[in-house]
Motif scaffolding. Structure first.
Motif, PDB file in Angstrom:
ATOM      1  N   PHE A 186       0.758  -0.732  -0.164  1.00 22.13           N
ATOM      2  CA  PHE A 186      -0.042  -0.098   0.225  1.00 22.13           C
ATOM      3  C   PHE A 186       0.787   1.272  -0.385  1.00 22.13           C
ATOM      4  CE2 PHE A 186      -2.239   2.948   2.175  1.00 22.13           C
ATOM      5  CZ  PHE A 186      -3.202   3.596   1.597  1.00 22.13           C
ATOM      6  N   TRP A 187       1.926   1.248   0.659  1.00 27.88           N
ATOM      7  CA  TRP A 187       2.841   2.433   1.172  1.00 27.88           C
ATOM      8  C   TRP A 187       3.442   2.831  -0.920  1.00 27.88           C
ATOM      9  CZ3 TRP A 187       5.251   2.810   6.278  1.00 27.88           C
ATOM     10  CH2 TRP A 187       5.199   3.096   6.996  1.00 27.88           C
ATOM     11  N   LEU A 188       3.781   1.846  -1.618  1.00 28.99           N
ATOM     12  CA  LEU A 188       4.612   2.145  -2.496  1.00 28.99           C
ATOM     13  C   LEU A 188       3.702   2.108  -3.918  1.00 28.99           C
ATOM     14  CD1 LEU A 188       7.024  -1.663  -2.104  1.00 28.99           C
ATOM     15  CD2 LEU A 188       7.759   0.829  -1.944  1.00 28.99           C
ATOM     16  N   PHE A 225       2.124   6.271  -1.819  1.00 34.81           N
ATOM     17  CA  PHE A 225       3.215   7.011  -0.939  1.00 34.81           C
ATOM     18  C   PHE A 225       2.771   8.563  -1.016  1.00 34.81           C
ATOM     19  CE2 PHE A 225       6.846   9.474   0.293  1.00 34.81           C
ATOM     20  CZ  PHE A 225       6.269   9.195   1.406  1.00 34.81           C
ATOM     21  N   GLU A 226       2.493   8.416  -2.080  1.00 40.30           N
ATOM     22  CA  GLU A 226       2.305  10.440  -2.711  1.00 40.30           C
ATOM     23  C   GLU A 226       1.012  10.601  -2.930  1.00 40.30           C
ATOM     24  OE1 GLU A 226       3.823   8.207  -4.600  1.00 40.30           O
ATOM     25  OE2 GLU A 226       6.332   8.567  -4.546  1.00 40.30           O
ATOM     26  N   GLU A 227      -0.247  10.187  -2.356  1.00 39.35           N
ATOM     27  CA  GLU A 227      -1.279  10.340  -2.027  1.00 39.35           C
ATOM     28  C   GLU A 227      -1.260  10.337  -0.358  1.00 39.35           C
ATOM     29  OE1 GLU A 227      -3.941   7.695  -3.971  1.00 39.35           O
ATOM     30  OE2 GLU A 227      -2.428   6.628  -5.176  1.00 39.35           O
ATOM     31  N   ILE A 228      -0.570  10.204   0.666  1.00 42.50           N
ATOM     32  CA  ILE A 228      -0.587  10.718   1.989  1.00 42.50           C
ATOM     33  C   ILE A 228      -0.587  10.992   1.752  1.00 42.50           C
ATOM     34  CG2 ILE A 228      -0.005   9.462   3.916  1.00 42.50           C
ATOM     35  CD1 ILE A 228       0.950   6.502   2.497  1.00 42.50           C
ATOM     36  N   HIS A 274       1.410  15.851   7.066  1.00 41.69           N
ATOM     37  CA  HIS A 274       1.112  16.014   8.593  1.00 41.69           C
ATOM     38  C   HIS A 274       1.383  13.986   8.365  1.00 41.69           C
ATOM     39  CE1 HIS A 274      -3.244  15.581   7.214  1.00 41.69           C
ATOM     40  NE2 HIS A 274      -3.374  15.308   8.116  1.00 41.69           N
ATOM     41  N   ILE A 275       0.183  13.349   7.689  1.00 42.14           N
ATOM     42  CA  ILE A 275       0.105  12.231   8.247  1.00 42.14           C
ATOM     43  C   ILE A 275       1.452  10.802   8.146  1.00 42.14           C
ATOM     44  CG2 ILE A 275      -1.068   9.621   7.622  1.00 42.14           C
ATOM     45  CD1 ILE A 275      -2.210  11.601   8.657  1.00 42.14           C
ATOM     46  N   GLN A 276       2.258  11.155   6.707  1.00 47.09           N
ATOM     47  CA  GLN A 276       3.504  10.621   6.036  1.00 47.09           C
ATOM     48  C   GLN A 276       4.154  11.081   8.117  1.00 47.09           C
ATOM     49  OE1 GLN A 276       5.380  11.837   3.166  1.00 47.09           O
ATOM     50  NE2 GLN A 276       3.427  11.886   1.654  1.00 47.09           N
ATOM     51  N   VAL A 277       4.759  11.950   8.984  1.00 45.77           N
ATOM     52  CA  VAL A 277       5.239  12.351   9.634  1.00 45.77           C
ATOM     53  C   VAL A 277       4.530  11.861  10.770  1.00 45.77           C
ATOM     54  CG1 VAL A 277       5.594  14.067  11.300  1.00 45.77           C
ATOM     55  CG2 VAL A 277       5.411  14.623   8.975  1.00 45.77           C
ATOM     56  N   LEU A 278       3.278  12.196  10.910  1.00 42.75           N
ATOM     57  CA  LEU A 278       2.635  11.103  12.583  1.00 42.75           C
ATOM     58  C   LEU A 278       3.438   9.945  12.062  1.00 42.75           C
ATOM     59  CD1 LEU A 278      -0.847  12.275  12.639  1.00 42.75           C
ATOM     60  CD2 LEU A 278       1.272  12.603  14.396  1.00 42.75           C
ATOM     61  N   LEU A 279       3.384   8.596  10.951  1.00 38.19           N
ATOM     62  CA  LEU A 279       3.170   8.023  10.775  1.00 38.19           C
ATOM     63  C   LEU A 279       4.633   7.391  10.403  1.00 38.19           C
ATOM     64  CD1 LEU A 279       1.569   6.321   8.422  1.00 38.19           C
ATOM     65  CD2 LEU A 279       1.344   5.572   9.947  1.00 38.19           C
ATOM     66  N   ILE A 337       6.994   8.428   8.768  1.00 31.85           N
ATOM     67  CA  ILE A 337       7.697   7.742   6.972  1.00 31.85           C
ATOM     68  C   ILE A 337       8.303   8.829   6.022  1.00 31.85           C
ATOM     69  CG2 ILE A 337       7.248   5.714   7.311  1.00 31.85           C
ATOM     70  CD1 ILE A 337       4.222   6.807   5.506  1.00 31.85           C
ATOM     71  N   ALA A 338       7.816   9.631   7.172  1.00 36.52           N
ATOM     72  CA  ALA A 338       8.840  10.953   6.355  1.00 36.52           C
ATOM     73  C   ALA A 338       9.198  12.159   7.164  1.00 36.52           C
ATOM     74  CB  ALA A 338       7.533  12.228   5.882  1.00 36.52           C
TER      75      ALA A 338
END
Length: 98
Positions: A78-80, A83-86, A89-94, A96-97
């Motif tokens: 799912f991430w692969l 990823f660009e659609e997430i 701020h959600i990437q940061v919480l997870l 992964i960014a």
């Protein structure tokens, strides 16, 4: 120490949905979709290389992934794919960014 938050109907529904979730991907599906090594699959699933090799064996020495392994591979897929659609701020919480 703050008091734990009580579970309301919304949270109880989310817990029930999550516990019955049929989300996942087999190692064979993941391997055929993405150009990855057994070592990378082992890293994704927090397993040893030999365990992952066992998932691809046939015969009596074959091993089988757990539900958690299938979930890890499904989430990584799912991430692969998305990823660009997430939202950032959600990437940061997870984590992964940055």
């Amino acid at each position: 120490m703050p008091k734990p938050r009580p579970l309301q109907t919304r949270e109880l529904r989310l817990i029930s949905a999550y516990s019955n979730w049929e989300f996942g991907m087999t190692p064979q599906q993941f391997y055929s979709k993405w150009e990855v090594s057994y070592e990378q699959i082992a890293l994704i699933c927090s397993r040893s290389d030999s365990t992952v090799r066992g998932w691809f064996r046939n015969g009596r020495n074959r091993r089988y992934p757990t539900r958690n392994d299938l979930l890890h591979l499904g989430l990584m897929d799912f991430w692969l794919e998305h990823f660009e659609e997430i939202p950032k701020h959600i990437q940061v919480l997870l984590g992964i960014a940055s």
